[in-house]
Design an enzyme around this catalytic site. Structure first.
Site, PDB file in Angstrom:
ATOM      1  N   ASP A   1       0.861  -1.168   0.000  1.00 50.14           N
ATOM      2  CA  ASP A   1       0.000   0.000   0.000  1.00 50.14           C
ATOM      3  C   ASP A   1       0.915   1.241   0.000  1.00 50.14           C
ATOM      4  OD1 ASP A   1      -2.268   1.585   0.741  1.00 50.14           O
ATOM      5  OD2 ASP A   1      -1.635   1.427   2.822  1.00 50.14           O
TER       6      ASP A   1
ATOM      7  N   ASP B   1       0.004   5.222   0.953  1.00 44.59           N
ATOM      8  CA  ASP B   1      -0.127   6.204   2.041  1.00 44.59           C
ATOM      9  C   ASP B   1      -0.166   5.520   3.406  1.00 44.59           C
ATOM     10  OD1 ASP B   1      -0.811   9.045   0.817  1.00 44.59           O
ATOM     11  OD2 ASP B   1      -1.778   7.521  -0.420  1.00 44.59           O
TER      12      ASP B   1
ATOM     13  N   ASP C   1      -2.180  -0.193   5.880  1.00 42.02           N
ATOM     14  CA  ASP C   1      -2.434   0.471   7.171  1.00 42.02           C
ATOM     15  C   ASP C   1      -3.890   0.829   7.416  1.00 42.02           C
ATOM     16  OD1 ASP C   1      -2.468   2.556   5.150  1.00 42.02           O
ATOM     17  OD2 ASP C   1      -2.454   3.970   6.825  1.00 42.02           O
TER      18      ASP C   1
HETATM   19  O1  LIG Z   1      -4.408   2.831  -0.380  1.00 40.83           O
HETATM   20  P1  LIG Z   1      -3.484   3.937  -0.002  1.00 40.83           P
HETATM   21  O2  LIG Z   1      -2.278   4.021  -0.863  1.00 40.83           O
HETATM   22  O3  LIG Z   1      -3.135   3.933   1.464  1.00 40.83           O
HETATM   23  O4  LIG Z   1      -4.341   5.255  -0.237  1.00 40.83           O
HETATM   24  C1  LIG Z   1      -5.427   5.544   0.639  1.00 40.83           C
HETATM   25  C2  LIG Z   1      -5.805   6.992   0.510  1.00 40.83           C
HETATM   26  O5  LIG Z   1      -4.599   7.718   0.762  1.00 40.83           O
HETATM   27  C3  LIG Z   1      -4.647   9.133   0.650  1.00 40.83           C
HETATM   28  O6  LIG Z   1      -5.298   9.647   1.789  1.00 40.83           O
HETATM   29  C4  LIG Z   1      -4.582   9.382   2.983  1.00 40.83           C
HETATM   30  O7  LIG Z   1      -3.292   9.998   2.895  1.00 40.83           O
HETATM   31  C5  LIG Z   1      -3.304  11.452   2.834  1.00 40.83           C
HETATM   32  C6  LIG Z   1      -1.879  11.911   2.678  1.00 40.83           C
HETATM   33  O8  LIG Z   1      -1.080  11.401   3.697  1.00 40.83           O
HETATM   34  C7  LIG Z   1      -3.960  11.977   4.119  1.00 40.83           C
HETATM   35  O9  LIG Z   1      -3.999  13.415   4.086  1.00 40.83           O
HETATM   36  C8  LIG Z   1      -5.373  11.409   4.241  1.00 40.83           C
HETATM   37  O10 LIG Z   1      -5.951  11.830   5.469  1.00 40.83           O
HETATM   38  C9  LIG Z   1      -5.329   9.873   4.200  1.00 40.83           C
HETATM   39  O11 LIG Z   1      -6.631   9.305   4.232  1.00 40.83           O
HETATM   40  C10 LIG Z   1      -5.272   9.559  -0.659  1.00 40.83           C
HETATM   41  O12 LIG Z   1      -5.483  10.935  -0.639  1.00 40.83           O
HETATM   42  C11 LIG Z   1      -6.553   8.811  -0.976  1.00 40.83           C
HETATM   43  O13 LIG Z   1      -6.966   9.087  -2.304  1.00 40.83           O
HETATM   44  C12 LIG Z   1      -6.301   7.311  -0.888  1.00 40.83           C
HETATM   45  O14 LIG Z   1      -7.499   6.589  -1.173  1.00 40.83           O
END
Ligand SMILES: O=P(O)(O)OC[C@H]1O[C@H](O[C@H]2O[C@H](CO)[C@@H](O)[C@H](O)[C@H]2O)[C@H](O)[C@@H](O)[C@@H]1O
Length: 261
Positions: free
Chosen positions: A35, A37, A213
């Site tokens: 993954d 983020d 995560d």
């Molecule tokens: O599947 P992932 O790669 O973990 O992506 C999940 C979402 O991640 C992002 O949002 C998350 O990260 C942001 C930056 O750190 C944070 O600001 C936010 O609060 C988190 O939820 C991304 O913006 C989404 O599009 C993804 O789905």
């Protein structure tokens, strides 16, 4: 250590918050699914504020070679976004929770059905978000995210607003995440993305290791474990994953240990 990963489903305990089980080193024959983020990069206040650690591209490149090409990213982000942050990543990429797939060779396949009403969906979410301070809209080719990290008190309001909107878009499902509520295609999910990749020659026959995560990662971890592999949860929170690492830095240390093995 170059052992196979083999678990019986009955051996897998429910991994509550307090369990901090260090995973065994990554076997060379494993298929690795990562993954983005909160896993490869630390969470940031907004999606475009994430910082890619200096050593990450080289680490991924080494892992790709060590695992014989069986390394993929599976993310809620768009593929274009992931390529922006990791331009040289050589492996396959599932973006939009599996709505799109970048195959080896770079061809991008769209898995989710195209939406003629996507602009309307984005506009409606933007209008909702504009009614309160601190909300951020992240449009995606197959869905949309409302972020409330800067306005945590609005969590309930955002959930109700997005649920109300979802009633008009029955092919979309609500996806809860960290300080976000998202509408994603019902037929796109990370466990399906993992299954799709596992059917490809680079991955087939290998025990899958899925590392994530967030809530969207749980089904993929369960799928990896059901296939005789394992899930690794990054950070706190209840999970079905058998193993846990504290955060992105602990993950990079664990990956480096495996690379040095
Ligand atoms: O599947 P992932 O790669 O973990 O992506 C999940 C979402 O991640 C992002 O949002 C998350 O990260 C942001 C930056 O750190 C944070 O600001 C936010 O609060 C988190 O939820 C991304 O913006 C989404 O599009 C993804 O789905």
């Amino acid at each position: 250590m170059k052992t196979d990963i083999m678990f019986q489903s009955g051996d897998i305990p429910h991994n509550k918050e307090e369990r901090q089980l260090q995973p065994p080193n990554l076997p060379e024959n494993a298929a690795l699914f990562l993954d983005f983020d909160g896993c490869l990069v630390e969470l940031a206040p907004t999606p475009d504020a994430v910082v890619v650690p200096g050593g990450l591209p080289a680490r991924l490149e080494r892992l790709y070679r060590r695992q014989g090409g069986a390394v993929a990213l599976i993310s809620g982000r768009n593929i274009a976004d992931l390529i922006h942050y990791l331009p040289g990543f050589p492996g396959m990429i599932a973006g939009g929770h599996g709505a799109e797939l970048r195959l080896s060779g770079g061809r991008i396949e769209t898995i989710a059905a195209a939406r003629s009403d996507i602009v309307n969906l984005h506009d409606r979410v933007r209008k909702l978000a504009a009614s309160h301070d601190g909300l951020l809209v992240e449009p995606k080719p197959h869905g949309v995210v409302m972020h409330y990290r800067a306005a945590p008190d609005l969590a309930g309001w955002v959930a109700r607003a997005m649920e109300g909107l979802a009633a008009d878009f029955p092919e979309l499902a609500i996806q809860h995440g960290k300080m976000v509520i998202e509408l994603r295609p019902r037929d796109a999910s990370k466990d399906r993305a993992l299954s799709r990749l596992m059917a490809m020659p680079d991955f087939e026959g290998r025990p899958p290791v899925y590392i994530g995560d967030d809530l969207t990662d749980e089904a993929a971890m369960a799928e990896a474990q059901a296939r005789g592999g394992l899930g690794i949860k990054i950070g706190t929170g209840e999970t079905c994953a058998l193993y846990r690492l504290k955060g992105p830095r602990a993950l990079s240390d664990w990956l480096d240990l495996s690379l040095d093995d």
